[in-house]
Design a protein around this motif. Structure first.
Motif, PDB file in Angstrom:
ATOM      1  N   LYS A 191      -8.180  -6.365  -3.730  1.00 43.19           N
ATOM      2  CA  LYS A 191      -9.048  -5.201  -4.588  1.00 43.19           C
ATOM      3  C   LYS A 191      -9.047  -4.432  -2.768  1.00 43.19           C
ATOM      4  O   LYS A 191      -9.368  -3.230  -3.133  1.00 43.19           O
ATOM      5  CB  LYS A 191     -10.258  -5.636  -4.582  1.00 43.19           C
ATOM      6  N   GLY A 219      -5.477   8.492  -0.403  1.00 41.57           N
ATOM      7  CA  GLY A 219      -5.271   9.400  -1.508  1.00 41.57           C
ATOM      8  C   GLY A 219      -3.308   7.653  -1.572  1.00 41.57           C
ATOM      9  O   GLY A 219      -2.290   8.417  -1.867  1.00 41.57           O
ATOM     10  N   GLN A 227      -7.376  -1.665  -2.302  1.00 40.98           N
ATOM     11  CA  GLN A 227      -6.895  -1.129  -2.964  1.00 40.98           C
ATOM     12  C   GLN A 227      -8.003  -0.278  -2.653  1.00 40.98           C
ATOM     13  O   GLN A 227      -7.899   1.210  -2.973  1.00 40.98           O
ATOM     14  CB  GLN A 227      -7.347  -1.539  -4.544  1.00 40.98           C
ATOM     15  N   MET A 228      -9.691  -0.417  -1.983  1.00 39.90           N
ATOM     16  CA  MET A 228     -10.311   0.259  -2.152  1.00 39.90           C
ATOM     17  C   MET A 228      -9.614   1.568  -0.679  1.00 39.90           C
ATOM     18  O   MET A 228     -10.252   2.840  -1.363  1.00 39.90           O
ATOM     19  CB  MET A 228     -11.556  -0.292  -1.349  1.00 39.90           C
ATOM     20  N   LYS A 234      -0.117   5.936  -3.039  1.00 41.41           N
ATOM     21  CA  LYS A 234      -0.288   5.283  -4.492  1.00 41.41           C
ATOM     22  C   LYS A 234       0.998   3.855  -3.299  1.00 41.41           C
ATOM     23  O   LYS A 234       1.856   4.137  -3.410  1.00 41.41           O
ATOM     24  CB  LYS A 234       0.012   5.978  -5.301  1.00 41.41           C
ATOM     25  N   MET A 237       1.061  -1.166   0.305  1.00 42.63           N
ATOM     26  CA  MET A 237       0.186   0.273  -0.079  1.00 42.63           C
ATOM     27  C   MET A 237       0.906   1.402  -0.362  1.00 42.63           C
ATOM     28  O   MET A 237       0.038   2.102   0.251  1.00 42.63           O
ATOM     29  CB  MET A 237      -1.087   0.470   1.229  1.00 42.63           C
ATOM     30  N   MET A 285      -6.760   2.578  -0.302  1.00 38.70           N
ATOM     31  CA  MET A 285      -5.707   3.180  -0.961  1.00 38.70           C
ATOM     32  C   MET A 285      -6.120   4.390  -1.224  1.00 38.70           C
ATOM     33  O   MET A 285      -5.859   5.584  -0.690  1.00 38.70           O
ATOM     34  CB  MET A 285      -4.648   2.248  -1.470  1.00 38.70           C
ATOM     35  N   ARG A 286      -7.996   3.765  -2.236  1.00 38.74           N
ATOM     36  CA  ARG A 286      -8.107   5.163  -2.580  1.00 38.74           C
ATOM     37  C   ARG A 286      -8.579   6.114  -2.188  1.00 38.74           C
ATOM     38  O   ARG A 286      -8.662   7.707  -1.855  1.00 38.74           O
ATOM     39  CB  ARG A 286      -9.625   4.827  -3.581  1.00 38.74           C
ATOM     40  N   GLU A 287      -9.167   5.744  -0.750  1.00 39.11           N
ATOM     41  CA  GLU A 287      -9.642   6.294   0.372  1.00 39.11           C
ATOM     42  C   GLU A 287      -9.112   7.580   0.921  1.00 39.11           C
ATOM     43  O   GLU A 287      -8.709   8.609   0.988  1.00 39.11           O
ATOM     44  CB  GLU A 287     -10.746   5.537   1.309  1.00 39.11           C
ATOM     45  N   TRP A 344     -18.114  -0.051   2.372  1.00 40.59           N
ATOM     46  CA  TRP A 344     -17.426   0.937   3.584  1.00 40.59           C
ATOM     47  C   TRP A 344     -18.629   1.166   4.452  1.00 40.59           C
ATOM     48  O   TRP A 344     -19.690   0.869   4.309  1.00 40.59           O
ATOM     49  CB  TRP A 344     -17.192   2.906   3.210  1.00 40.59           C
TER      50      TRP A 344
END
Ligand code: SF4
Length: 304
Positions: A285, A295, A288-289, A297, A172, A291-293, A244
Motif C-alpha cells: 500500500k 506516475g 502504491q502511494m 504503473k 513498482m 507509484m501514484r506520486e 506524505w
C-alpha cells in the motif's frame, strides 16, 4: 571539541531556514566584541518559535522544548563553541559548484574518505557502504545501516533483505539501477545492533549531501530508524506510515531552484517484512502511494 548534537541540529534547522529565504553565505566576525551577539544568536536558536520544521509543529516542540530548559551559562558556552568550530561553513560544501550529480557524489565520497568520525570505524567494519544507484534517480530508498552482507560487498541491501527490496522495486515497474539506495549510517554496527543516535547524527550529514546532489522527487524511508532520523519524529510506524512529508535535507544547500525538496513516505524495512511477511500487504500500500506520486504503473505480472 565535539559540538553538542542537539545544538548542531538546531543550527542546521536555522541554516535551512535562512536557505529557504535565499540566504546561503554566512560570515564569521572576529574579535571579542562579537561575543555578546554570538551568545544572543544561540539564545535565539533555542527560542526559535519561528523556525520551520519539515515534520510539523508537534515534532518541533519535541525537539526544542528540552533545550529551552538550558541555563544561560551553558548557552553562552555553546555560542563560543559555535564560533570556534565555524559551524556556518556547513553551507559551503565542495560539491555545490558541481552540476553533474555523479561528480557531486564522487566528491562527497572522497570527502568522507576512510571515515573515523564515529566509533563504528573501530568496531569491526570491513568497509564503508556509501550508496548505490542512479545519481539522477527520482526515487531514493533510505534504510538504517549496513548488515553483514553489505559490509562484505560494500553495497547497501544486497542480502536477503536486499533481494526483497529488489522485488519491491520491480513490483513498482522499476529496476534497482533506476533508483538510489543508501542508509542513514555507512558502517555496520557490531552484531547488527540498532545505530546509536550519536552515530546517526555524525554520519547523516553525508547522506543529506547525497540527497541534495541527487535531488530525488520521492524518498522512501525503510523502517523506524530511518524515518525517525530523517523526520526527527519519535512516533510508532503505525503513525508514520500512510502520510506524505515534505523533506529538505538539513544543513545543505541546493543551487537548483527547480528542486524544492522531496516528498517522503515511510514503509517497513525489508528485514522486518522477512520476519513478518503478513505486513507485505501494508508495505505494498505504501509503495502504491509512491507509484501514484511518480506516475508509475506496475508491470503486468508482479513477482511475489
Ligand atoms: S558510520 Fe559514518 S560517521 Fe561513522 S565511521 Fe562510518 S562513515 Fe564515518
Amino acid at each position: 571539541m565535539a559540538l553538542d548534537a542537539q545544538l548542531r541540529r538546531a543550527l542546521a534547522e536555522r541554516i535551512r531556514y535562512y536557505n529557504e529565504l535565499g540566504i546561503y553565505d554566512f560570515y564569521r566576525r572576529s574579535g571579542p566584541a562579537d561575543e555578546p551577539s554570538l551568545a544572543d544568536s544561540a539564545k535565539d536558536l533555542f527560542r526559535s518559535g519561528d523556525t520551520p520544521h519539515l515534520a510539523g509543529d508537534g515534532a518541533r516542540a519535541k525537539l526544542i522544548q528540552p533545550e529551552e530548559r538550558e541555563d544561560m551559562t551553558r548557552r553562552a558556552a555553546v555560542a563560543r563553541r559555535v564560533r570556534d568550530e565555524n559551524i556556518f561553513e556547513v553551507a559551503a560544501e565542495p560539491e555545490y559548484s558541481v552540476a553533474d550529480p555523479a561528480k557531486a557524489l564522487k566528491i562527497i565520497r572522497e570527502d568522507l574518505g576512510d571515515c573515523t568520525r564515529c566509533v563504528l570505524h573501530k568496531q569491526g567494519r570491513k568497509q564503508i557502504v556509501f550508496g548505490v544507484g542512479s545519481p539522477r534517480a527520482e526515487l531514493m530508498f533510505i534504510g538504517e545501516a549496513p548488515g553483514a552482507d553489505e559490509d562484505q560487498q560494500g553495497e547497501p541491501f544486497v542480502g536477503r533483505a536486499g533481494q526483497l527490496l529488489n522485488n519491491m522495486i520491480k513490483a513498482m515497474g522499476l529496476q534497482r539501477e533506476d533508483v538510489y539506495i543508501a542508509n542513514i549510517i555507512k558502517c555496520r554496527p557490531p552484531g547488527n545492533r540498532t545505530p546509536e543516535r550519536e552515530e546517526c547524527e555524525t554520519c547523516s550529514p553525508f547522506l543529506m549531501r547525497q540527497v541534495a546532489a541527487i535531488k530525488p522527487k520521492v524518498i522512501v524511508a525503510l523502517g523506524a530508524v530511518a524515518a525517525k532520523t530523517l523526520l526527527a519524529i519519535n512516533a510508532p510506524m503505525a503513525e508514520l506510515r500512510g502520510h506524505w512529508y515534505e523533506f529538505k535535507p538539513t544543513g545543505v544547500r541546493s543551487d537548483d531552484p527547480s528542486w524544492r525538496g522531496a516528498k517522503l513516505a515511510v514503509t517497513y524495512h525489508p528485514a522486518f517484512l522477512l520476519r513478518d511477511p503478513r505486513q507485505k500487504k501494508e508495505a505494498w500500500k505504501d509503495l502504491q502511494m509512491v507509484m501514484r506520486e511518480l506516475g508509475l504503473k506496475p508491470p503486468a505480472r508482479v513477482a511475489e
